[in-house]
Design an enzyme around this catalytic site. Structure first.
Site, PDB file in Angstrom:
ATOM      1  N   THR A  28       0.848  -1.195   0.000  1.00 51.66           N
ATOM      2  CA  THR A  28       0.000   0.000   0.000  1.00 51.66           C
ATOM      3  C   THR A  28       0.888   1.252   0.000  1.00 51.66           C
ATOM      4  OG1 THR A  28      -0.224   0.211   2.410  1.00 51.66           O
ATOM      5  CG2 THR A  28      -1.796  -1.248   1.278  1.00 51.66           C
TER       6      THR A  28
ATOM      7  N   ALA B 151       2.332   2.651  -2.607  1.00 51.58           N
ATOM      8  CA  ALA B 151       3.555   2.311  -3.351  1.00 51.58           C
ATOM      9  C   ALA B 151       3.865   3.329  -4.448  1.00 51.58           C
ATOM     10  CB  ALA B 151       3.426   0.912  -3.947  1.00 51.58           C
TER      11      ALA B 151
ATOM     12  N   TYR C 222      -0.285  11.454  15.248  1.00 53.22           N
ATOM     13  CA  TYR C 222       0.517  10.513  14.451  1.00 53.22           C
ATOM     14  C   TYR C 222       1.221   9.507  15.363  1.00 53.22           C
ATOM     15  CZ  TYR C 222       4.092   9.021  11.054  1.00 53.22           C
ATOM     16  OH  TYR C 222       4.920   8.279  10.225  1.00 53.22           O
TER      17      TYR C 222
ATOM     18  N   GLY D 137       7.088   3.127   0.107  1.00 48.03           N
ATOM     19  CA  GLY D 137       6.308   2.084  -0.571  1.00 48.03           C
ATOM     20  C   GLY D 137       6.856   1.761  -1.951  1.00 48.03           C
TER      21      GLY D 137
ATOM     22  N   SER E 139       6.412   3.751  13.106  1.00 55.65           N
ATOM     23  CA  SER E 139       7.308   4.917  13.114  1.00 55.65           C
ATOM     24  C   SER E 139       8.001   4.991  14.463  1.00 55.65           C
ATOM     25  CB  SER E 139       6.510   6.210  12.907  1.00 55.65           C
ATOM     26  OG  SER E 139       7.294   7.332  13.270  1.00 55.65           O
TER      27      SER E 139
HETATM   28  P1  NAP Z   1       4.857   9.583   1.435  1.00 55.88           P
HETATM   29  O1  NAP Z   1       6.051   9.805   0.594  1.00 55.88           O
HETATM   30  O2  NAP Z   1       4.066  10.743   1.888  1.00 55.88           O
HETATM   31  O3  NAP Z   1       3.876   8.537   0.666  1.00 55.88           O
HETATM   32  C1  NAP Z   1       2.658   8.208   1.249  1.00 55.88           C
HETATM   33  C2  NAP Z   1       1.985   7.122   0.449  1.00 55.88           C
HETATM   34  O4  NAP Z   1       0.737   6.816   1.108  1.00 55.88           O
HETATM   35  C3  NAP Z   1       1.648   7.526  -0.967  1.00 55.88           C
HETATM   36  O5  NAP Z   1       1.860   6.440  -1.826  1.00 55.88           O
HETATM   37  C4  NAP Z   1       0.171   7.881  -0.904  1.00 55.88           C
HETATM   38  O6  NAP Z   1      -0.567   7.593  -2.093  1.00 55.88           O
HETATM   39  C5  NAP Z   1      -0.321   6.940   0.181  1.00 55.88           C
HETATM   40  N1  NAP Z   1      -1.519   7.475   0.816  1.00 55.88           N
HETATM   41  C6  NAP Z   1      -1.677   8.660   1.444  1.00 55.88           C
HETATM   42  N2  NAP Z   1      -2.940   8.821   1.846  1.00 55.88           N
HETATM   43  C7  NAP Z   1      -3.610   7.717   1.458  1.00 55.88           C
HETATM   44  C8  NAP Z   1      -4.960   7.287   1.567  1.00 55.88           C
HETATM   45  N3  NAP Z   1      -5.916   8.042   2.146  1.00 55.88           N
HETATM   46  N4  NAP Z   1      -5.306   6.095   1.053  1.00 55.88           N
HETATM   47  C9  NAP Z   1      -4.382   5.343   0.452  1.00 55.88           C
HETATM   48  N5  NAP Z   1      -3.085   5.670   0.311  1.00 55.88           N
HETATM   49  C10 NAP Z   1      -2.714   6.859   0.801  1.00 55.88           C
HETATM   50  O7  NAP Z   1       5.224   8.774   2.759  1.00 55.88           O
HETATM   51  P2  NAP Z   1       6.484   7.879   3.170  1.00 55.88           P
HETATM   52  O8  NAP Z   1       7.447   8.754   3.854  1.00 55.88           O
HETATM   53  O9  NAP Z   1       6.926   7.040   2.048  1.00 55.88           O
HETATM   54  O10 NAP Z   1       5.801   6.993   4.317  1.00 55.88           O
HETATM   55  C11 NAP Z   1       5.395   5.661   4.118  1.00 55.88           C
HETATM   56  C12 NAP Z   1       5.054   5.067   5.483  1.00 55.88           C
HETATM   57  O11 NAP Z   1       6.193   5.143   6.340  1.00 55.88           O
HETATM   58  C13 NAP Z   1       3.916   5.814   6.208  1.00 55.88           C
HETATM   59  O12 NAP Z   1       3.120   4.904   6.910  1.00 55.88           O
HETATM   60  C14 NAP Z   1       4.686   6.694   7.183  1.00 55.88           C
HETATM   61  O13 NAP Z   1       3.906   7.033   8.301  1.00 55.88           O
HETATM   62  C15 NAP Z   1       5.838   5.790   7.544  1.00 55.88           C
HETATM   63  N6  NAP Z   1       6.998   6.501   8.083  1.00 55.88           N
HETATM   64  C16 NAP Z   1       7.653   7.438   7.338  1.00 55.88           C
HETATM   65  C17 NAP Z   1       8.751   8.089   7.891  1.00 55.88           C
HETATM   66  C18 NAP Z   1       9.534   9.127   7.150  1.00 55.88           C
HETATM   67  O14 NAP Z   1      10.392   9.767   7.762  1.00 55.88           O
HETATM   68  N7  NAP Z   1       9.279   9.347   5.862  1.00 55.88           N
HETATM   69  C19 NAP Z   1       9.169   7.780   9.191  1.00 55.88           C
HETATM   70  C20 NAP Z   1       8.470   6.823   9.917  1.00 55.88           C
HETATM   71  C21 NAP Z   1       7.393   6.184   9.346  1.00 55.88           C
HETATM   72  P3  NAP Z   1      -0.854   8.665  -3.288  1.00 55.88           P
HETATM   73  O15 NAP Z   1       0.435   9.395  -3.525  1.00 55.88           O
HETATM   74  O16 NAP Z   1      -1.245   7.792  -4.442  1.00 55.88           O
HETATM   75  O17 NAP Z   1      -1.955   9.543  -2.859  1.00 55.88           O
END
Ligand code: NAP
Length: 237
Positions: free
Chosen positions: A6, A8, A145, A13, A132
């Site tokens: 999910t 991705a 969060y 992702g 996280s």
């Molecule tokens: P990101 O770049 O913001 O990407 C988020 C992804 O989630 C996108 O593919 C987006 O899809 C999808 N998404 C958002 N809202 C959605 C919804 N309502 N329904 C379905 N899909 C949805 O985030 P990321 O940094 O890669 O984070 C990925 C995961 O890692 C998240 O769970 C985040 O909390 C966790 N995380 C991230 C960090 C960090 O520092 N980046 C740290 C700890 C944990 P669309 O683009 O198609 O809308």
């Protein structure tokens, strides 16, 4: 082997999907709004794009029914999609708080719920949730969060106990600060400060998380379930 990743379309992702494709998975490349990016990635890795707003149970039902009708059992679910919210706890509008829990907790749990029956029948399957570091230690100005990600950790531990006897493993990767769009809300100064606070002296890359996901999904982790694997450069120990 079929994997649903999910969120991705970008960030963590996207790298998970690429890494799992290298390991031989056919990847269902889930997205919400970024259809072009998801379709391009699916073309690149021989995957299949699938769409749903994971904040909406009806859309999860529709997506998982389509997947199971077309492709059968999903061997691996990577619950990665998520959203973040920044601001003082009492300033966050109720609707945004509800939306965050719907996507980050409801989306994770309901997607697993819908894919589990087929895994239970097959007596095999694997779920990797993305939590996280803030879900472990809490973060000021990210209270909702942090609470949602703590729920993902609790969900992982509880579900692992419930479905372990049925041959299904459930684990969690807990990223530290990773260079993705999610962190664009922080300015360069904050990112530099976060890197300086990290014992390994840098923030992480999405590929670092993908490696951990691929490991937990693989047979190398066949005796590991219910665990939280922190991938955070030592940020929180
Ligand atoms: P990101 O770049 O913001 O990407 C988020 C992804 O989630 C996108 O593919 C987006 O899809 C999808 N998404 C958002 N809202 C959605 C919804 N309502 N329904 C379905 N899909 C949805 O985030 P990321 O940094 O890669 O984070 C990925 C995961 O890692 C998240 O769970 C985040 O909390 C966790 N995380 C991230 C960090 C960090 O520092 N980046 C740290 C700890 C944990 P669309 O683009 O198609 O809308």
């Amino acid at each position: 082997m079929l994997a649903l990743v999910t969120g991705a379309s970008r960030g963590i992702g996207e790298k998970c999907a690429e890494r799992l494709a290298k390991d031989g998975y056919t990847v269902l490349v889930h997205y919400h709004q970024s259809s072009d990016a998801a379709k391009q990635l699916a073309d690149r890795i021989g995957g299949i794009p699938v769409q749903a707003d994971l904040g909406d149970f009806h859309q999860i039902d529709r997506m998982t029914e389509e997947i199971q009708r077309s492709f059968g059992t999903v061997d691996l679910l990577v619950n990665n999609a998520g959203i973040a919210l920044n601001g003082l706890f009492q300033d966050i509008p109720d609707a945004e708080a509800i939306r965050l829990f719907a996507v980050d907790v409801g989306g994770v749990m309901h997607t697993a719920k819908r894919l589990l029956p087929a895994m239970l029948r097959a007596h095999s399957g694997c779920i990797v949730n993305i939590a996280s570091v803030w879900g472990e230690c809490g973060a000021s100005c990210e209270v909702h969060y942090s609470a949602a990600k703590a729920a993902v950790i609790g969900f992982t531990k509880a579900l692992a106990q419930e479905v372990g006897p049925s041959g299904i493993r459930v684990n969690c990767v807990s990223p530290g600060v990773i260079d993705t769009e999610m962190n664009r809300m922080h300015g360069p100064d904050t990112m530099q400060m976060l890197a300086a606070e990290t014992p390994l002296g840098t923030i992480g890359r999405p590929e670092d998380i993908a490696e951990a996901v691929a490991f937990l999904a693989s047979d190398r982790a066949k005796f590991i379930t219910g665990q939280i694997l922190p991938v955070n450069g030592g940020f929180y120990i």
